[in-house]
Design a protein around this motif. Structure first.
Motif, PDB file in Angstrom:
ATOM      1  N   LEU A  67       4.938   4.438  10.557  1.00  0.00           N
ATOM      2  CA  LEU A  67       3.895   4.166   9.706  1.00  0.00           C
ATOM      3  C   LEU A  67       2.042   3.999   9.963  1.00  0.00           C
ATOM      4  O   LEU A  67       1.948   3.683   9.558  1.00  0.00           O
ATOM      5  CB  LEU A  67       4.204   2.527   9.668  1.00  0.00           C
ATOM      6  CG  LEU A  67       5.273   2.481   9.008  1.00  0.00           C
ATOM      7  CD1 LEU A  67       6.016   0.632   9.055  1.00  0.00           C
ATOM      8  CD2 LEU A  67       5.033   2.181   7.440  1.00  0.00           C
ATOM      9  N   TYR A 123       2.270  -3.015   9.707  1.00  0.00           N
ATOM     10  CA  TYR A 123       1.696  -1.572   7.569  1.00  0.00           C
ATOM     11  C   TYR A 123       2.742  -2.031   7.217  1.00  0.00           C
ATOM     12  O   TYR A 123       2.725  -1.827   6.126  1.00  0.00           O
ATOM     13  CB  TYR A 123       2.332  -0.315   8.653  1.00  0.00           C
ATOM     14  CG  TYR A 123       0.989   0.377   9.983  1.00  0.00           C
ATOM     15  CD1 TYR A 123       0.152   0.346   9.152  1.00  0.00           C
ATOM     16  CD2 TYR A 123       1.647   0.445  11.009  1.00  0.00           C
ATOM     17  CE1 TYR A 123      -0.958   1.541  10.547  1.00  0.00           C
ATOM     18  CE2 TYR A 123       0.562   0.771  11.664  1.00  0.00           C
ATOM     19  CZ  TYR A 123      -0.850   1.285  11.331  1.00  0.00           C
ATOM     20  OH  TYR A 123      -1.821   1.973  11.944  1.00  0.00           O
ATOM     21  N   LEU A 124       3.146  -3.329   7.116  1.00  0.00           N
ATOM     22  CA  LEU A 124       4.180  -3.532   5.770  1.00  0.00           C
ATOM     23  C   LEU A 124       3.761  -5.207   5.282  1.00  0.00           C
ATOM     24  O   LEU A 124       4.556  -4.557   4.475  1.00  0.00           O
ATOM     25  CB  LEU A 124       5.705  -3.563   6.784  1.00  0.00           C
ATOM     26  CG  LEU A 124       6.654  -2.468   6.487  1.00  0.00           C
ATOM     27  CD1 LEU A 124       8.255  -2.031   7.262  1.00  0.00           C
ATOM     28  CD2 LEU A 124       6.397  -1.057   5.646  1.00  0.00           C
ATOM     29  N   ASN A 125       3.329  -5.376   6.336  1.00  0.00           N
ATOM     30  CA  ASN A 125       2.815  -6.557   5.770  1.00  0.00           C
ATOM     31  C   ASN A 125       0.965  -7.046   5.113  1.00  0.00           C
ATOM     32  O   ASN A 125       0.926  -7.489   4.049  1.00  0.00           O
ATOM     33  CB  ASN A 125       2.897  -7.916   6.774  1.00  0.00           C
ATOM     34  CG  ASN A 125       4.415  -8.238   6.130  1.00  0.00           C
ATOM     35  OD1 ASN A 125       5.089  -7.850   5.837  1.00  0.00           O
ATOM     36  ND2 ASN A 125       5.199  -8.658   7.650  1.00  0.00           N
ATOM     37  N   PHE A 126       0.521  -5.883   5.731  1.00  0.00           N
ATOM     38  CA  PHE A 126      -0.861  -5.592   5.345  1.00  0.00           C
ATOM     39  C   PHE A 126      -1.568  -4.232   5.115  1.00  0.00           C
ATOM     40  O   PHE A 126      -1.084  -3.952   5.169  1.00  0.00           O
ATOM     41  CB  PHE A 126      -2.015  -5.317   6.626  1.00  0.00           C
ATOM     42  CG  PHE A 126      -1.813  -6.921   7.466  1.00  0.00           C
ATOM     43  CD1 PHE A 126      -0.561  -7.590   8.334  1.00  0.00           C
ATOM     44  CD2 PHE A 126      -2.389  -8.068   7.909  1.00  0.00           C
ATOM     45  CE1 PHE A 126      -0.150  -8.640   8.917  1.00  0.00           C
ATOM     46  CE2 PHE A 126      -2.728  -8.967   8.675  1.00  0.00           C
ATOM     47  CZ  PHE A 126      -1.164  -9.317   8.655  1.00  0.00           C
ATOM     48  N   ASP A 127      -2.043  -4.392   3.595  1.00  0.00           N
ATOM     49  CA  ASP A 127      -1.989  -3.347   2.679  1.00  0.00           C
ATOM     50  C   ASP A 127      -2.902  -2.871   3.934  1.00  0.00           C
ATOM     51  O   ASP A 127      -3.688  -3.687   4.523  1.00  0.00           O
ATOM     52  CB  ASP A 127      -2.289  -2.921   1.518  1.00  0.00           C
ATOM     53  CG  ASP A 127      -2.774  -4.456   1.446  1.00  0.00           C
ATOM     54  OD1 ASP A 127      -4.170  -5.120   1.756  1.00  0.00           O
ATOM     55  OD2 ASP A 127      -2.816  -5.142  -0.392  1.00  0.00           O
ATOM     56  N   PHE A 128      -4.013  -1.924   3.118  1.00  0.00           N
ATOM     57  CA  PHE A 128      -4.988  -1.165   4.185  1.00  0.00           C
ATOM     58  C   PHE A 128      -6.253  -2.092   3.399  1.00  0.00           C
ATOM     59  O   PHE A 128      -7.284  -2.714   4.736  1.00  0.00           O
ATOM     60  CB  PHE A 128      -5.191  -0.109   3.154  1.00  0.00           C
ATOM     61  CG  PHE A 128      -6.388   0.864   4.171  1.00  0.00           C
ATOM     62  CD1 PHE A 128      -6.524   1.373   5.186  1.00  0.00           C
ATOM     63  CD2 PHE A 128      -8.008   0.825   3.440  1.00  0.00           C
ATOM     64  CE1 PHE A 128      -7.894   2.011   5.779  1.00  0.00           C
ATOM     65  CE2 PHE A 128      -9.152   1.425   4.082  1.00  0.00           C
ATOM     66  CZ  PHE A 128      -8.640   1.593   5.175  1.00  0.00           C
ATOM     67  N   ALA A 171       1.828  -3.321  -2.961  1.00  0.00           N
ATOM     68  CA  ALA A 171       0.582  -2.626  -2.177  1.00  0.00           C
ATOM     69  C   ALA A 171       0.588  -0.801  -1.387  1.00  0.00           C
ATOM     70  O   ALA A 171       1.913  -1.230  -0.792  1.00  0.00           O
ATOM     71  CB  ALA A 171      -0.355  -3.884  -1.911  1.00  0.00           C
ATOM     72  N   ASP A 172      -0.423  -0.575  -1.432  1.00  0.00           N
ATOM     73  CA  ASP A 172      -0.092   0.787   0.114  1.00  0.00           C
ATOM     74  C   ASP A 172       0.736   1.599  -0.884  1.00  0.00           C
ATOM     75  O   ASP A 172       1.374   2.192   0.194  1.00  0.00           O
ATOM     76  CB  ASP A 172       0.375  -0.054   1.345  1.00  0.00           C
ATOM     77  CG  ASP A 172      -0.800  -0.154   2.235  1.00  0.00           C
ATOM     78  OD1 ASP A 172      -2.201   0.267   1.547  1.00  0.00           O
ATOM     79  OD2 ASP A 172      -0.327   0.290   3.257  1.00  0.00           O
ATOM     80  N   ARG A 225       4.247  -0.012   0.281  1.00  0.00           N
ATOM     81  CA  ARG A 225       4.980  -0.134   1.827  1.00  0.00           C
ATOM     82  C   ARG A 225       5.322  -1.560   2.167  1.00  0.00           C
ATOM     83  O   ARG A 225       5.039  -2.445   3.067  1.00  0.00           O
ATOM     84  CB  ARG A 225       3.830   0.817   3.114  1.00  0.00           C
ATOM     85  CG  ARG A 225       4.805   1.838   3.529  1.00  0.00           C
ATOM     86  CD  ARG A 225       3.633   2.503   4.105  1.00  0.00           C
ATOM     87  NE  ARG A 225       3.843   4.169   4.697  1.00  0.00           N
ATOM     88  CZ  ARG A 225       3.438   4.469   5.313  1.00  0.00           C
ATOM     89  NH1 ARG A 225       2.028   4.211   5.741  1.00  0.00           N
ATOM     90  NH2 ARG A 225       4.100   6.137   5.778  1.00  0.00           N
ATOM     91  N   VAL A 226       3.513  -1.961   1.447  1.00  0.00           N
ATOM     92  CA  VAL A 226       3.180  -3.433   1.356  1.00  0.00           C
ATOM     93  C   VAL A 226       3.467  -3.992   0.345  1.00  0.00           C
ATOM     94  O   VAL A 226       2.737  -4.134  -1.286  1.00  0.00           O
ATOM     95  CB  VAL A 226       2.074  -3.902   1.753  1.00  0.00           C
ATOM     96  CG1 VAL A 226       1.616  -5.238   2.126  1.00  0.00           C
ATOM     97  CG2 VAL A 226       1.721  -2.908   3.370  1.00  0.00           C
TER      98      VAL A 226
END
Lengths: 462, 200
Positions: free
Chosen positions: A224, A283-288, B129-130, B146-147
């Motif tokens: 990720l 990386y899986l719980n926070f989007d960009f 999202a993501d 991914r999110v």
């Protein structure tokens, strides 16, 4: 020999490597950065300075860190006469300086001393000569402590000495460790901490070194990491404007410190800690967008999706009062924003040497590096340190500040405790509190870095 | 135990491959023992639903079976059917969610709550999202997210649109499956989906 992707995928290769373990891969996965050799007329007074080159990344000036970093900690063996030992250690250090240029292509050596050394081996001299933080009304070198977001089991260490070794060449570091710890009879090693940084600035590869290393070690979440990330968490950390300029972290520069006789003039304070990073959670719980506001500050909506180098110059950071305002509106704060009031100059400052440090200039000089140590590459106390052979994503955090209190101000601000007494009330390990929810600190200790002239068993000659 | 699970995945994967090789691209049907549950769901929603013909080991997709965890249908006919294996001996979890939003294709929004001191800040965020690229199988072009939120938190999720409705399948990234293995599992799941249309 370089490894093809097929050869290193899956992490199995790490177990087949030799003494430096997975870190041997650094040299196989990336080339040493091209650096312009700048011969030094004479070595600087400071031990902690190391000349590093600059590159432009996404329009921002970025310092190219050494590929390899290592910290070796130790305690003193039964050294009956420090005065006799002092010139021998100094000779070994000078011998390294003669062999290797004082830059990242050669070798950087920083010898730092912990409170146990000063209290147990040179106690009388320490009382008289150790620098005093007049701003905080405390000694510059403070006992290690835990911070609100630290777990209860964060280990507060008590090493006598820590030697920071930095180079683009693993062999140079190995040579230095051998010269100082194996060939001299003065130290018993307590830990070896290894890691890496950078290694992707020249665009020669499709993946950066941290990504390749994490993939090679089979770290959960390695897939990720953005391909070109400078560090595991995806954002470029060594931009020039985010690091303190050359002499700013010296005890004397900002006037915080009473240096008394001046013995420690040109010295600094070093904090050393180890943190693990939960890459999957990040990386899986926070989007960009949430990663941006977590790393920097809420409201940063202009950052291009996927950007890794987000400008953090004096004009790019918000005023300190913005932090409380945004926290009130959003219930969260970003890592970078939380420490602005403590890590940046709040007004222009002119140093004694006439150097002008504009408002917004960064104060701490970070020398942190990513690691796969769990928690250390080697330790003399595997049970206490919970040593595991399974690699884990983390950081060996090394930072130079003028004083220990200055470091503590920054670290407390990271937990929402600001120097003016304001507390941003949110759970210390909440995802609303900067990076805290994905970081876990395992070890901490403070050190004093004497100037080069007094780096070998400081105060022993007095 | 992990070795058993992984080995089981390999065996199942081989079985799917063998079936594919033997049957070419022939459309499989929802396995008989699973079909009644999915058919019942489609009938109740009066909308097509997707039944998997493959599940990551050790799960099956039998609604009402040993691994079914959540079976939820909203007032808006959106559904969540979840299958969970919970390894009590530290072997890890295997958790797969199927969702559908009949009659709408927009990404739903999920509630967020931030507790700060004595204040509670409420808001919403996209449930998925993501976005990171797409995966294709059997005519479906699914976006990888991914999110994700709520029951899909910490999952990798595939979302696609069909006949004016949004559908998703997601799997939790947790031992014994790595991120890459979860993506691989989702590829297999996507390729295994068969449409179950409402009857009656």
């Amino acid at each position: 020999m370089r490894f093809t992707r097929r050869r290193f995928l899956g992490g199995a290769v790490a177990g087949a490597l030799g003494g430096a373990g997975v870190y041997e891969l650094v040299d196989r996965l990336t080339a040493a950065p091209k650096r312009q050799a700048v011969p030094l007329a004479r070595l600087p007074k400071e031990q902690h300075l190391l000349d590093l080159g600059l590159v432009q990344v996404e329009g921002v000036e970025v310092v190219v860190p050494p590929l390899h970093s290592e910290v070796v900690t130790g305690t003193l063996l039964n050294v009956s006469d420090l005065r006799t030992a002092q010139p021998k250690l100094e000779q070994a250090l000078r011998s390294l300086e003669a062999r290797y240029a004082e830059n990242a292509a050669g070798l950087g050596v920083t010898v730092a001393w912990g409170l146990p050394y000063f209290e147990q081996h040179v106690a009388a001299q320490a009382k008289r000569y150790l620098p005093f933080d007049r701003r905080a009304q405390k000694p510059v070198l403070l006992p290690s402590r835990r911070f609100p977001s630290d777990p209860q089991d964060t280990i507060l260490e008590s090493n006598d000495v820590a030697v920071l070794l930095r180079s683009d060449s693993r062999a140079h570091i190995d040579d230095a460790r051998k010269a100082l710890f194996d060939d001299l009879p003065f130290f018993s090693m307590t830990s070896i901490r290894r890691g890496f940084a950078g290694g992707g600035f020249e665009g020669q590869g499709t993946q950066s070194l941290p990504k390749k290393m994490a993939m090679a070690a089979g770290i959960p979440g390695a897939d990720l990491i953005p391909d070109n990330a400078e560090l595991f968490l995806g954002f470029t950390s060594t931009q020039k404007a985010g690091l303190g300029p050359r002499l700013i972290a010296n005890h004397e520069t900002l006037g915080y410190v009473d240096l008394g006789t001046g013995y420690f003039h040109g010295g600094t304070h070093m904090h050393l800690s180890h943190l693990t990073e939960d890459l999957e959670a990040w990386y899986l719980n926070f989007d960009f967008d949430e990663r941006v506001l977590t790393a920097f500050r809420p409201g940063m909506t202009q950052v291009k999706q996927g950007a890794q180098t987000v400008a953090q110059g004096p004009k790019d950071i918000g005023p300190p009062e913005q932090l409380a305002h945004q926290f009130k509106a959003t219930g969260r704060f970003g890592h970078s924003a939380s420490i602005q009031a403590t890590s940046r100059l709040q007004q222009d400052f002119v140093g004694h040497d006439g150097t002008v440090y504009p408002k917004g200039t960064a104060i701490p000089q970070r020398a942190d590096f990513n690691t796969l140590d769990n928690p250390f590459a080697w330790t003399s106390s595997p049970e206490r340190d919970k040593k595991s052979a399974d690699p884990v994503a983390g950081v060996h955090f090394v930072v130079f500040n003028p004083t220990g209190d200055d470091f503590e101000r920054n670290r407390l601000a990271m937990d929402g405790v600001l120097p003016d007494g304001t507390k941003l009330r949110v759970g210390a390990r909440s995802r609303a509190a900067g990076f805290n929810s994905v970081l876990t600190t395992t070890h901490r200790q403070n050190f004093l870095v004497p100037p080069r002239a007094h780096r070998s068993f400081p105060l022993a000659e007095l | 135990m992990r070795a058993t699970i992984v080995a089981g995945v390999a065996v199942l994967a081989l079985a799917v491959l063998a079936a594919g090789a033997a049957g070419g691209t022939s459309v499989r049907d929802c396995p008989a023992v699973w079909k009644s549950g999915w058919q019942h769901l489609a009938n109740r929603l009066q909308a097509p639903v997707y039944c998997p013909t493959w599940m990551p080991n050790p799960l099956d997709a039998r609604i009402g079976g040993d691994y079914q965890d959540i079976y939820s249908i909203g007032k808006d006919r959106s559904y969540l059917v979840s299958f969970l294996y919970h390894g009590d001996q530290g072997t890890g979890d295997v958790h797969v969610n199927f969702r559908g939003y009949p009659g709408r294709t927009v990404i739903p929004r999920c509630k967020t709550i931030v507790l700060t001191g004595s204040k509670t800040l409420r808001g919403t965020t996209p449930c998925f999202a993501d976005a990171h690229g797409t995966r294709k199988a059997r005519g479906i072009v699914a976006t990888v997210y991914r999110v994700n939120q709520d029951a899909d938190q910490w999952h990798v999720l595939l979302a696609w649109r069909y006949a004016g409705s949004l559908y998703t399948v997601s799997e939790h990234v947790i031992r014994p499956y790595t991120y890459q293995q979860v993506v691989s599992n989702l590829d297999k799941l996507l390729a295994s989906l068969v449409l179950v249309r409402p009857q009656g």
